[in-house]
Write an enzyme that holds these catalytic residues in place. Structure first.
Site, PDB file in Angstrom:
ATOM      1  N   ASP A 298     114.128  32.535   3.938  1.00  0.00           N
ATOM      2  CA  ASP A 298     115.120  31.705   4.636  1.00  0.00           C
ATOM      3  C   ASP A 298     116.227  31.409   3.628  1.00  0.00           C
ATOM      4  O   ASP A 298     116.513  32.243   2.786  1.00  0.00           O
ATOM      5  CB  ASP A 298     114.462  30.431   5.181  1.00  0.00           C
ATOM      6  CG  ASP A 298     115.172  29.878   6.414  1.00  0.00           C
ATOM      7  OD1 ASP A 298     116.394  29.646   6.328  1.00  0.00           O
ATOM      8  OD2 ASP A 298     114.523  29.667   7.454  1.00  0.00           O
ATOM      9  N   HIS A 332     118.599  33.854   3.902  1.00  0.00           N
ATOM     10  CA  HIS A 332     119.576  33.658   4.974  1.00  0.00           C
ATOM     11  C   HIS A 332     120.931  33.293   4.402  1.00  0.00           C
ATOM     12  O   HIS A 332     121.965  33.637   4.959  1.00  0.00           O
ATOM     13  CB  HIS A 332     119.096  32.568   5.935  1.00  0.00           C
ATOM     14  CG  HIS A 332     118.009  33.026   6.862  1.00  0.00           C
ATOM     15  ND1 HIS A 332     117.694  34.351   7.043  1.00  0.00           N
ATOM     16  CD2 HIS A 332     117.173  32.332   7.677  1.00  0.00           C
ATOM     17  CE1 HIS A 332     116.702  34.454   7.926  1.00  0.00           C
ATOM     18  NE2 HIS A 332     116.367  33.247   8.324  1.00  0.00           N
TER      19      HIS A 332
END
Length: 555
Positions: A298, A332
């Protein structure tokens, strides 16, 4: 060991002297006048966990041995608790004041996959107070603590995490399903247990509210994944040299801490790890991250300060944060603020960092309902390569989805509507970004504010980006971009500006463009282009949706 502690003590004295000098000045922070972060200091006394019966056979559960060694060391005034080389199986580890937990080379601290070893406790998750499983490594209200050395702490996250089929190859998916667990009815997600699946079907199951009993939380226990390392309300912290990997949820989570140094740390998770952030600095003050590497599932390096009303009530911004000489691989976002930033963020300095293969490079995200002010953000000397989405992104319509759409996924742009300004309205302002080079991105720069609260005061200079698309600015004001060199495949238009006011562009270099500007919206105005060879564009500008030719000046 003695040399290491002499180094820490000497450096701490230097930092303390600098801190005193810093307090004597009233100058605002800048890259020439950075915040100062105090280091912990430890006694040289060293205790090995072997003294407490620990065994490195990968079978013996060493939870009691490690925690007793830490507690005894703290009671005696502190020092070093040594974890020698070997594989040490353990349950949750609690850090105590004045203790440096030191991992020797080839020391692997392996967290157990036995969930019964993790108690359900009142904790915090994504900015809210939540019931969660006890974190594998944790401390609350402790001072002068450290985890140092050369070893690895593995959180056994694969035992906890659900996995989306679309993020694995066919062979990986088949192997995962064959290992046990449960596949959802739609065949798109694998869950490690019935409790995990049950919790996933509920809205905010971990919330601490009246009427939820211990039996209820126990029935979804496996779903309430812990963060690997959680430090809450601690002061003078050092994380140095250690690899933190395979976290059940977030990897490193300092919460409401002060004077935190993260140096030469490696945070590692599988790229498909859901909520597998690298480090989330939440409502912390005086933080230094340097020489560290993040390769996660993430966001890589992320700043938070609580969520919605809970974060505004806490009212603790993340402030005085320095990030330098660090690398982010898969994530991300390379460096991220938000979206849980309701307590605000300010005085943040990121420099001399490299992002390789992240979905987004510099990522600033929020949404209505958060409130909070993000300001005084400085970034310079940033290198990027193979960015899946935007190189630089500001977005006030964060929708809690992966930043890059998956194959076949169709996303619809959010409906733009003007709403009243309230305490729930977030504010993004005063960003300074310079000396950025990006070799490959889907879009160079994306700025999307709210009609009732435009993103404002963004200053960018000396930017070179190779991307599929150019610059997209929506609902923003006082945006200044100078010395931008952009090589994009789709230059129709090169600049899309929707309700942008006070957009100053100077010394823009580009190969060619079918259309230089598409300007839309009735509030677009005071858009200027100077020092640029506009003749290289086949068409200069089109104006739609209430925008007029008077909104643009090309000199």
């Amino acid at each position: 060991m003695i040399k290491f502690h002499q180094y820490v003590i000497g450096l701490s004295l230097l930092i303390s002297a600098q801190s005193f000098a810093q307090k004597q000045t009233t100058k605002p922070y800048s890259f020439e006048n950075l915040p100062v972060v105090a280091l912990p200091v430890f006694k040289n006394d060293t205790i090995s966990i072997l003294k407490y019966g620990a065994k490195n056979d990968g079978i013996t559960l060493n939870t009691k041995s490690i925690n007793t060694a830490i507690a005894d060391c703290s009671k005696k005034g502190g020092g070093v608790v040594l974890i020698p080389a070997g594989l040490w199986l353990t349950g949750p580890i609690e850090l105590k004041s004045n203790v440096n937990l030191h991992l020797q080379k080839n020391a692997l601290v392996q967290l157990t996959k036995d969930f019964d070893q993790f108690e359900l406790v009142e904790s915090n998750w994504e900015g809210f107070e939540q019931m969660r499983n006890q974190s594998p490594v944790w401390a609350t209200n402790q001072t002068n603590i450290a985890i140092t050395g050369y070893g690895i702490i593995d959180g056994a996250g694969d035992a906890w995490r659900m996995v989306k089929k679309e993020k694995l190859t066919d062979n990986q998916w088949k192997k995962l399903v064959a290992s046990g667990g449960i596949v959802a009815e739609d065949k798109k997600t694998w869950y490690p247990s019935e409790k995990t699946l049950k919790g996933s079907k509920m809205k905010d199951p971990g919330a601490i509210v009246a009427g939820k009993t211990p039996d209820f939380y126990a029935s979804i226990k496996d779903f309430l994944r812990p963060n690997l390392l959680v430090l809450t309300n601690c002061k003078r912290i050092l994380l140095e040299g250690v690899t933190f990997q395979n976290s059940p949820a977030w990897n490193l989570h300092p919460l409401m801490c002060e004077d935190l140094t993260v140096r030469n740390v490696y945070a590692k998770n599988p790229w498909y790890a859901q909520n597998g952030d690298g480090i989330d600095i939440e409502s912390c003050k005086n933080v230094l991250i340097e020489g560290s590497t993040f390769d996660v599932g993430d966001d890589g390096i992320c700043v938070k300060s609580g969520r919605d009303a809970s974060g505004r009530k806490r009212n603790m911004p993340t402030e005085n944060l320095i990030i330098r000489n660090s690398t982010v691989y898969h994530a991300h976002g390379g460096f991220v603020i938000g979206s849980e930033m309701s307590g605000g963020a300010k005085n943040i300095f990121i420099s001399d960092c490299t992002f390789v293969g992240t979905d987004i490079g510099l990522r600033f995200k929020t949404t209505r309902g958060r409130g909070g002010v993000v300001e005084k953000i400085y970034a310079k000397n940033i290198n990027m390569k193979d960015i899946g989405g935007e190189a630089i992104l500001f977005d006030m319509y964060y929708a809690a989805v992966d930043p890059v759409p998956l194959s076949g996924e169709n996303r619809v742009a959010p409906k733009v509507q003007l709403l009243p300004v309230t305490v729930e309205t977030p504010i993004f302002r005063d960003f300074h970004i310079s000396n950025v080079v990006c070799d490959g991105a889907s879009k160079a720069i994306f700025v999307r504010g709210l009609p009732e609260m435009n993103i404002s005061d963004i200053f960018m200079d000396h930017i070179t980006i190779k991307a599929d698309q150019g610059v997209d600015i929506q609902e923003a004001k006082n945006i200044k971009i100078s010395d931008l060199q952009i090589h994009s495949k789709n230059n129709n238009p090169l600049f899309n500006i929707q309700n942008g006011n006070g957009v100053e562009l100077s010394t823009i270099k580009f190969d060619k463009a079918d259309l230089l500007f598409k300007i839309s919206g009735s509030t677009s105005g005071k858009i200027t282009l100077t020092g640029t060879d506009a003749a290289k564009a086949a068409d200069k500008a089109v104006f739609t949706d209430g925008a007029t030719a008077q909104s643009l000046t090309i000199k």
